[in-house]
Design an enzyme around this catalytic site. Structure first.
Site, PDB file in Angstrom:
ATOM      1  N   ARG A 208       3.687  14.726  -7.013  1.00 13.31           N
ATOM      2  CA  ARG A 208       2.295  14.398  -6.720  1.00 13.31           C
ATOM      3  C   ARG A 208       1.552  15.434  -6.865  1.00 13.31           C
ATOM      4  NH1 ARG A 208       0.226  12.820  -0.788  1.00 13.31           N
ATOM      5  NH2 ARG A 208       0.017  15.104  -0.969  1.00 13.31           N
TER       6      ARG A 208
ATOM      7  N   HIS B  40      -2.776   3.684   0.678  1.00 16.36           N
ATOM      8  CA  HIS B  40      -1.359   3.254   0.203  1.00 16.36           C
ATOM      9  C   HIS B  40      -0.185   3.326   1.057  1.00 16.36           C
ATOM     10  CE1 HIS B  40      -1.572   7.706  -0.219  1.00 16.36           C
ATOM     11  NE2 HIS B  40      -0.089   7.558  -0.232  1.00 16.36           N
TER      12      HIS B  40
END
Length: 423
Positions: free
Chosen positions: A374, A359
């Site tokens: 996260r 990503h």
């Protein structure tokens, strides 16, 4: 988020080391949200100021291989419980990315959790370790949930259901005490803008902390503040964009290779981007992982290299290693056929498979604020094709070939330049 490098106390499986006198703490900072500038910002009027990044002086022991509790559940391959509760399931591209509408992550049953994150069953791995699966996430690479009310404590509880959580050694953690397992994604007007003379877009694509012995399995990220425009994230599939797109001969060659994953020392990749950030909570290590790993749930092969972390391929000449790695890095970042780009809205949540998906956030929104939280459970130690097939007695698979088989399509025979035929 891109990994941060620190000085190691030990080296796992490699001969590189750092001079003892080299004691300053350093970090690879390829994306602006890794910057500690936000900690110096005293804007306490911000709604989520308690979740802004801090860099406390904590000291953690080196990570060891961990056992993960086997929940004894077998997920339904059709995911009936998960899908029947959703208003809509939308695949964003054929290769990667799905969006589930109408589900509240706070209300998932254990069955639904197992269909999202499902422990592996009926395998011959070492039963002292449960290999984390993300059944839907493993198959689609990344899954999105819009407008979720789940708070960070509930997000931690959900992630912890699937195993012990990873704690990042050097990136920011929330100011609020007790959230050491949370990684803060943050940038605002005070954040240093990226310097295009020191970093390329290729290097921004990454899988998180691949230098760990057991890199995380599935990541969950919630954005609690988003810019009005910009701040998208792109995900790229290692099983599609890389492995399945390569020639059979090159696939076979890569399957026999291993690579050093490291962000330590003055000779680490990206050394031109290093900056002093202060105290590091756990000395990082460098680890050797297979260039092609096998997903423990799907059995699919995936290329596993990391532009900011993979230093070299073991046992091959440096020019060969550099050429192979640069080719793979470019495929990850430049092949749009196997990418999905997601436009975030506030309170959206993404789950992605950190084993096989890369990503990169797009920093096009400065000076607006972008803020996310996260969490990631530990995964298994990456297994090569040989190790997987030896331990399971099963044949590792090519993603594209398996998808064609599911659709009843014969595997295409591709002619070579000299007229020979090959699959």
């Amino acid at each position: 988020m891109a990994p941060l490098a620190t000085i190691p106390s030990s080296v796992n499986g490699t001969s590189d080391s750092v001079c003892p006198e080299e004691k300053k703490l350093i970090a690879v900072v390829p994306v602006p949200s890794d910057s500690p500038a936000a900690e110096r910002d005293e804007d306490d009027t911000y709604q989520y100021a308690k979740y802004k990044p801090s860099f406390p002086k904590l000291d953690w022991e080196p990570l060891q291989e961990q056992s993960i509790t086997h929940r004894g559940l077998q997920a339904d391959p059709d995911k009936k419980a998960l899908f029947s509760a959703a208003q809509k399931v939308k695949h964003l591209t054929p290769a990667i990315g799905s969006e589930i509408l109408g589900l509240d992550l706070r209300q998932l049953s254990d069955t639904q959790k197992d269909e999202l994150y499902a422990p592996v069953q009926n395998h011959t791995f070492d039963l002292s370790k449960t290999y984390i699966s993300a059944l839907l996430v493993a198959e689609r690479g990344v899954v999105f949930f819009r407008n979720q009310a789940i708070n960070i404590h509930e997000q931690l509880e959900l992630s912890r259901y699937f195993g012990p959580l990873h704690k990042h050694a050097s990136s920011g953690i929330p100011r609020e005490p007790g959230l050491e397992e949370v990684h803060v994604v943050y940038s605002d007007a005070a954040t240093k803008r990226p310097d295009p003379t020191t970093i390329s877009k290729i290097e921004l694509f990454h899988t998180d902390v691949s230098y760990e012995i057991q890199p995380p399995s599935v990541a969950s990220l919630k954005l609690i503040t988003t810019p009005e425009v910009g701040g998208d994230t792109i995900w790229s599939s290692g099983r599609c964009a890389l492995y399945s797109s390569l020639s059979p001969g090159f696939q076979k060659y890569l399957e026999g290779l291993s690579a050093v994953h490291s962000v330590v020392g003055a000779r680490a990749p990206g050394q031109r981007k290093m900056q002093t950030i202060g105290h590091v909570r756990r000395a990082e290590i460098e680890t050797v992982h297979p260039v092609v790993r096998v997903h423990p749930v799907t059995g699919w092969k995936s290329v596993y290299v990391n532009a900011t972390i993979t230093r070299r391929i073991v046992g091959v000449p440096k020019p060969e290693s550099d050429t192979i790695l640069q080719f793979l890095f470019r495929q990850i970042s430049e092949n749009p056929d196997f990418q999905v780009r997601y436009k975030w809205e506030t309170n959206d949540v993404a789950f992605w498979d950190n084993r096989s998906v890369y990503h990169s956030a797009i920093f096009d929104y400065w000076p607006e604020r972008r803020h996310g939280l996260r969490t990631m459970p530990h995964g298994e130690r990456p297994l090569s094709v040989e190790e997987y097939e030896k331990q399971t007695g099963k044949e590792a698979k090519d993603w594209q070939t398996e998808i064609w088989k599911r659709k009843g399509i014969s595997v295409p025979v591709v002619p070579t330049l000299d007229g020979a035929r090959g699959v």
